[in-house]
Design a protein around this motif. Structure first.
Motif, PDB file in Angstrom:
ATOM      1  N   GLN A  28       4.459  -0.170   7.451  1.00  0.00           N
ATOM      2  CA  GLN A  28       3.354  -0.577   8.311  1.00  0.00           C
ATOM      3  C   GLN A  28       3.204   0.430   9.444  1.00  0.00           C
ATOM      4  N   THR A  49       0.360   0.683  12.323  1.00  0.00           N
ATOM      5  CA  THR A  49      -0.865   0.264  12.986  1.00  0.00           C
ATOM      6  C   THR A  49      -1.178   1.259  14.097  1.00  0.00           C
ATOM      7  N   GLN A  51      -4.859   7.422   7.499  1.00  0.00           N
ATOM      8  CA  GLN A  51      -5.042   6.184   6.755  1.00  0.00           C
ATOM      9  C   GLN A  51      -6.493   5.735   6.860  1.00  0.00           C
ATOM     10  N   ASP A  77      -9.112   2.592   4.729  1.00  0.00           N
ATOM     11  CA  ASP A  77      -8.915   1.238   4.217  1.00  0.00           C
ATOM     12  C   ASP A  77      -8.375   1.216   2.797  1.00  0.00           C
ATOM     13  N   GLN A  78      -8.368   2.385   2.108  1.00  0.00           N
ATOM     14  CA  GLN A  78      -7.976   2.399   0.707  1.00  0.00           C
ATOM     15  C   GLN A  78      -6.767   3.270   0.408  1.00  0.00           C
ATOM     16  N   ASN A  87      -6.274   0.490   6.709  1.00  0.00           N
ATOM     17  CA  ASN A  87      -5.223  -0.400   6.205  1.00  0.00           C
ATOM     18  C   ASN A  87      -3.891   0.046   6.805  1.00  0.00           C
ATOM     19  N   ASN A 110      -0.951  -0.879   5.971  1.00  0.00           N
ATOM     20  CA  ASN A 110       0.145  -0.951   4.999  1.00  0.00           C
ATOM     21  C   ASN A 110       0.156   0.313   4.150  1.00  0.00           C
ATOM     22  N   SER A 133      -3.205   2.878  -0.722  1.00  0.00           N
ATOM     23  CA  SER A 133      -2.503   1.942   0.147  1.00  0.00           C
ATOM     24  C   SER A 133      -2.379   0.587  -0.532  1.00  0.00           C
ATOM     25  N   THR A 171      -2.773  -3.362  -0.569  1.00  0.00           N
ATOM     26  CA  THR A 171      -3.581  -4.414   0.048  1.00  0.00           C
ATOM     27  C   THR A 171      -2.943  -5.791  -0.106  1.00  0.00           C
ATOM     28  N   ASP A 172      -2.163  -5.971  -1.168  1.00  0.00           N
ATOM     29  CA  ASP A 172      -1.490  -7.247  -1.415  1.00  0.00           C
ATOM     30  C   ASP A 172       0.011  -7.037  -1.237  1.00  0.00           C
TER      31      ASP A 172
END
Length: 904
Positions: free
Chosen positions: A65, A67, A465, A467-468, A516, A518, A549, A551-552
């Protein structure tokens, strides 16, 4: 002015003048987060997830992670209390200008998104409790109802006090940086590297003034810069300099010429020394120290999160340069020798058949003898011949003839010698070693010389990073001074030329969705799986790694998308020039004994003795020793008054043969270019590599270019306990170090519920074209191996056995068996050892024991390792043993550079 205003003014003045420690204590009383153990307020101007430690091979992290602050965030120092509502505050208001604020946030009960217009009774009680920590508040308690009605006046008072007490002083309280607590960190005893035991949880972003559910006390905004004076924003003006302990160390972990570092790493040092009667070695030192490092984070306007780490380090390294092994063999031998004596005299008539006859006596042999003073005392070989005396066909005087005919061998009076006397004490070796019944000895001396290289390394790593997916760009630049290298100028030129190569700043497309946080952990594995040349000096490395990345977060590790990485490397790699010198070829001897007679025959007299000789044999011998150009076909019956002396004796004597060789290695560092790439997921790693070394030290210019191409594949399933690898590489102009080979290995581990395990493994390594010559001397090749291994872990004890089968593959090492034992005695002491009961090679690592002490449980905790080993070298004279004692020490700061929250 209402009655409440003087009270509030005095109280708020007291707040403004109260030391920060007192204010922190007051905030703690009202549930503002204060970490007493660290004595610092937990501040979060941006979300700072807790980073996980570097994972061991059996604990592979799938998600990291990271952020990153949103685009153009306000610079804030915030002491926060938990809010009762969750707000989406990732994007600040477009109208709000960036302002520096010191904000104390107080929770409200209003669930709407509109700013609070008043305080509830419960909140007023909280405020009163807070202010009661700072002085006598009895007057305030009586005015609580009036405070509710005059909230607007309170706010104006606040603004006045801000102007009077904060702006006038031109100084605001400085809050210490946040440090994450380490209470959720456990120690991995196996590799002494702490690992996180809880998943990272991102903290909440700071509230903005336009979208908040809290009451804020802002610092006044400074006067705006006139529009015409506003500087143009730079390309990376969205980046903020971050405290180093706020960033996950896994994001920055990499190898710096074989040494793992992260952005926490301050310095490390490792040193080792060797003591031995037969080996001398320089102290080995390897270490680095951080000169400077920074981390910048931010988010672009199109939602690309960027983490940019930059560090500069000074490196100290020991580099192998010279190795010299001198071997002196004192070999017991038996030398053969002989003594040959021969004279022949008679009437001179046969030499002059047409003459009238003569009563004179002539010599029918040339005068040949070795000079007694010319014998070499180290070889017992004669140096020169004496040819003085009566020549072939010369007349022998009556007096001299009478002397010759005395009993025993007589060559004649001084200056009138006749015939041949050859004394050869050393005609060759007739017995060696055990055949002599005596034991020889071998003396082996080894000297290892290092050079100490000092260099500078600059590291930059950019993580982006969206979103994908995420991309990782890594740039390493280095310059190392290698003293006494063969071409220091070329080394320097190659390293300086890499300054023209660009930094790697990979492109990543933005979008409307937020990034994202993650990051796929395979991204970092792929970046660190690049095949970098061993024992080399990096001048430049540029790599780009890319991965989708996650997502789940419930995705199984084996289903996490694979990552790819491609790298270009330039540096200096070692090449070894080998040479064997024969200092003593065995022609010299010492410790001679006296001669021992083995056999002898002797005779002297007239024609009856001469008739027993073969004139042909005698003449042939004369032709070999010189003095007669052709064989003499004589009939001794035709020699009147012939008289001869002939004797032959064989002797032996003991001696020690001296054999001495010098084997030397000279290591130089030559330019090396390498391209490599890999595809890595949780279980599979596929790599390719190609490159070339420019070996300017090679004697033949055709051998300068050592180009290569290769690849390998590795499969590892930790849950199933299976690991397998296959690979191959081919070289142009191979030598003993860089040669074509094929390899493969497989291992299976069977684990029990009680923690015990058993592993079986097998491997093949085929050296296809390893050089078998050193100069003009054939030494063979031992690069191929065929092995089977077994290991068991029983509680705290580990047992293993490795068997190599020699002869199964060409160019094989000899067959050998090695047994190993290791145990952990307590938390900080370990003991291990090995024993080789069987080895057909001439060099055997027979025994070894290591005892390790670690003063702590972290990666950089000081450690001491004491070792003893015994190596055996087999020679014809017997076995030479070398007992070696080693001590090594390592430490560094901080203790845990790969664990989040580490304090520097």
């Amino acid at each position: 002015m209402p009655r409440s205003r003087p009270i509030l003014r005095s109280l708020l003045c007291a707040i403004a003048s109260t030391p920060f420690a007192t204010l922190a204590a007051a905030m703690e009383a009202t549930n503002v987060s204060v970490d007493n153990s660290l004595e610092q307020v937990n501040l979060s101007p941006t979300s700072a997830p807790e980073a996980q430690a570097v994972q061991s091979p059996t604990e592979v992290s799938t998600v990291v992670q990271n952020t990153v602050p949103g685009p153009n965030p306000k610079q804030q120092l915030i002491a926060r209390a938990p809010a009762t509502t969750a707000q989406d505050e990732s994007k600040p208001s477009a109208e709000a200008p960036p302002t520096a604020q010191l904000i104390a946030q107080v929770p409200t009960t209003d669930s709407s998104e509109a700013p609070a217009t008043g305080l509830s009774s419960a909140e007023l009680i909280q405020l009163a409790q807070l202010l009661s920590q700072l002085g006598d508040l009895s007057a305030l308690q009586e005015q609580l109802s009036n405070i509710q009605e005059e909230l607007s006046e309170i706010r104006s008072v606040v603004r006045e006090l801000q102007q009077e007490n904060l702006i006038d002083s031109q100084e605001r309280p400085r809050l210490p940086e946040a440090v994450q607590p380490q209470g959720n960190v456990a120690t991995n005893q196996e590799n002494s590297r702490p690992v996180a035991t809880s998943s990272p949880v991102p903290s909440t972003e700071a509230s903005t003034e336009t979208d908040s559910d809290v009451a804020q006390i802002p610092v006044p905004t400074p006067d705006p810069i006139p529009e015409e004076e506003t500087p143009a924003p730079e390309a990376d003006d969205f980046l903020q300099k971050m405290p180093l302990n706020r960033v996950n160390p896994l994001i920055t972990t990499q190898n710096l010429d074989g040494v793992p570092i992260s952005h926490f790493s301050d310095w490390e040092i490792a040193a080792s020394g060797l003591l031995s009667d037969a080996t001398t070695s320089d102290v080995n030192v390897d270490g680095f120290a951080r000169l400077d490092s920074d981390i910048f984070q931010g988010t672009t306007a199109d939602n690309v999160a960027v983490t940019d780490f930059r560090g500069t380090y000074v490196r100290l390294r020991s580099a192998a340069q010279d190795r010299e092994v001198e071997t002196e063999i004192d070999q017991a031998v038996t030398l053969g020798g002989y003594l040959y004596q021969f004279t022949l005299t008679g009437g001179c008539d046969i030499l002059d058949p047409g003459g009238g006859g003569s009563d004179e006596t002539c010599s029918f042999l040339p005068p040949v003898a070795f000079d007694p003073q010319s014998y070499d005392p180290d070889t017992l070989l004669p140096g020169r011949l004496l040819d003085s005396g009566v020549a072939f066909g010369g007349v022998v005087s009556e007096e001299n003839l009478a002397f010759i005919k005395q009993p025993g061998f007589q060559r004649g009076l001084p200056g009138q010698e006749v015939g041949i006397e050859l004394n050869v004490p050393n005609s060759g070796i007739v017995a060696v070693g055990p055949e002599t019944g005596r034991q020889g000895q071998t003396i082996r001396r080894e000297n290892l010389d290092n050079t100490y290289s000092v260099g500078i390394a600059n590291v930059r790593q950019v993580l982006k990073q969206n979103d994908q997916e995420a991309v990782l760009g890594r740039t390493v630049r280095g310059f190392a001074a290698i003293p006494n290298d063969e071409d220091f100028g070329l080394d320097s030129a190659v390293q300086l030329a890499t300054l023209l190569l660009p930094d790697v700043d990979p492109a990543l497309e933005g979008g409307d969705a937020p990034p994202n946080p993650n990051v796929n952990a395979n991204l970092f594995s792929a970046a660190n799986n690049s095949r970098l040349p061993a024992n080399s000096f990096t001048a430049y490395q540029g790599s780009v790694s890319r991965a989708e990345s996650v997502t789940d977060l419930s995705t199984p590790p084996e289903d996490i998308p694979a990552a790819t990485s491609n790298s270009f490397w330039v540096g200096l790699s070692p090449v070894v020039d080998r040479e064997i010198e024969i200092l003593e070829d065995g022609s010299r001897f010492k410790d001679f004994s006296g001669p021992r007679l083995v056999a002898a025959a002797y005779g002297e007299g007239g024609a009856e003795v001469a008739d027993n000789l073969s004139a042909q044999v005698a003449a042939t011998l004369l032709n070999e020793v010189g003095g007669v150009d052709q064989q003499l076909l004589l009939d001794f019956d035709d020699i009147q008054n012939a008289y001869t002396q002939i004797g032959l004796a064989f002797f032996e004597r003991d001696a020690t043969q001296i054999i001495k060789t010098r084997y030397s290695e000279r290591t130089n560092y030559v330019p090396h270019l390498s391209f490599t790439g890999n595809r890595t997921d949780n279980r599979n790693r596929t790599r390719y590599y190609l490159g070339a070394l420019i070996d300017y030290t090679a004697e033949d210019t055709q051998d300068w270019l050592k180009a290569y191409v290769g690849g390998d594949y590795r499969y590892q399933n930790v849950n199933a306990g299976v690991r397998a690898e296959v690979g191959g590489i081919g070289y142009l102009n191979p030598d003993k170090d860089y040669y074509s080979r094929l390899w493969g290995n497989v291992a299976k581990t069977f684990s029990a519920n009680n923690g015990n395990s058993f592993t079986l493994a097998a491997g093949l390594d085929y050296a296809i074209d390893q050089d078998q010559q050193i100069g003009d001397i054939f030494v063979g090749s031992t690069g191929s191996r065929a092995t089977v291994s077994a290991a068991a872990r029983l509680g705290g004890v580990t047992l293993s056995a490795d068997q190599n089968f020699g002869g199964l593959l060409p160019n094989s090492d000899e067959s050998n068996l090695t047994l190993r034992l290791g145990t952990q005695l307590g938390d900080n002491f370990s003991l291990s050892g090995y024993y080789t009961p069987f080895d057909e090679d001439t060099v055997v690592a027979r025994y070894g024991v290591n005892a390790g002490i670690k003063f702590g449980s972290f990666y950089n905790s000081p450690s001491l390792v004491f070792g003893w080993s015994q190596d055996e070298y087999k020679f014809a004279t017997g076995t030479f043993t070398d007992d070696r004692f080693t001590v090594s020490f390592s430490t560094g700061q901080p203790n845990a550079p790969f664990v989040t929250g580490t304090r520097r």
